[in-house]
Structures are given as structure tokens and as C-alpha cells.
Write an enzyme that holds these catalytic residues in place. Sequence first.
Site, mmCIF file in Angstrom:
data_model
loop_
_atom_site.group_PDB
_atom_site.id
_atom_site.type_symbol
_atom_site.label_atom_id
_atom_site.label_comp_id
_atom_site.label_asym_id
_atom_site.label_seq_id
_atom_site.Cartn_x
_atom_site.Cartn_y
_atom_site.Cartn_z
ATOM 1 N N GLU A 135 0.833 -1.206 0.000
ATOM 2 C CA GLU A 135 0.000 0.000 0.000
ATOM 3 C C GLU A 135 0.867 1.255 0.000
ATOM 4 O OE1 GLU A 135 -3.929 -0.735 2.485
ATOM 5 O OE2 GLU A 135 -2.142 -1.393 3.579
ATOM 6 N N GLU A 150 -7.363 6.999 10.271
ATOM 7 C CA GLU A 150 -7.743 7.798 11.432
ATOM 8 C C GLU A 150 -6.756 8.943 11.643
ATOM 9 O OE1 GLU A 150 -9.343 3.620 12.258
ATOM 10 O OE2 GLU A 150 -7.601 4.489 11.272
ATOM 11 N N LYS A 201 -11.015 4.072 1.339
ATOM 12 C CA LYS A 201 -9.986 3.479 0.477
ATOM 13 C C LYS A 201 -10.706 2.617 -0.553
ATOM 14 C CE LYS A 201 -6.158 2.052 2.191
ATOM 15 N NZ LYS A 201 -5.018 1.336 2.805
#
Length: 123
Positions: A25, A76, A102
Site C-alpha cells: 500500500e 484515522e 480506500k
Amino acid sequence: MKLIDSEIKIKNLRLFGRHGVLEQEKATGGDFNINIRVTHSVAHAMATDELDDTISYADVFDLVKKEFDVPSRLLENVAARIAQSLFDAFASVWQIRLEIIKLNPPMGADCDGAGVEICVNRE
């Protein structure tokens, strides 16, 4: 006329980011969808028709993008940084509702996305 509530909104903002816990990612990044509502008083702007009497959604976008471009492990954390940046920039803001999704998350599920939504008030 009595104004009860007013918000600046940006809906379905699509940004690229390198947020996530997995190394893939961080390396390849991915697309995210952002919805934001910034609550503040627009009563004066309603009377004056002057941009200086409200918050420009272009300025909101600039701050969101600036914070979003900083990689984080958790959405977050991204959401908290965006909210704090908006509170710091605009004294008239008293609440922020922010959703970060996402798209195509790496979790093996067939879904449109996964993410977080926060609602924070100025202290």
C-alpha cells in the site's frame, strides 16, 4: 429568516495516497474517496455576497490535499490531521464531518471501499 446551520461541502473528492499498514500500500498507493462537511456560520456572507465573509471550498480542498499527501499508516491519523488543519486555518469552523474511503482495499472482499468517518467539534 433564521439560519440554523450552514456547511461547506466537498463530495466524492478522489485523491491518490500512500496510506496503509501493508508495504504494498505504501509502495504503490491507491485511490481514495473523501467527503467533507465543514460547519460554520455563513449568515454574514448571505447578506454581503462576499467570499471574504465565508470559507472558500477551494481553500478547504487545498488543506485537505496538503494533509492527504503525507503518508500515514492509519486513515484515522489522516482524518485527524485534516480536521486539525481546518480548525487551525478557520476560526469560524465549529464542526467537521469527514469520511475517507480506500477504494479497492487489500482485504479480499468484494466491496466499493472501506474507511473511516469522524465527526469532531472545536473544543
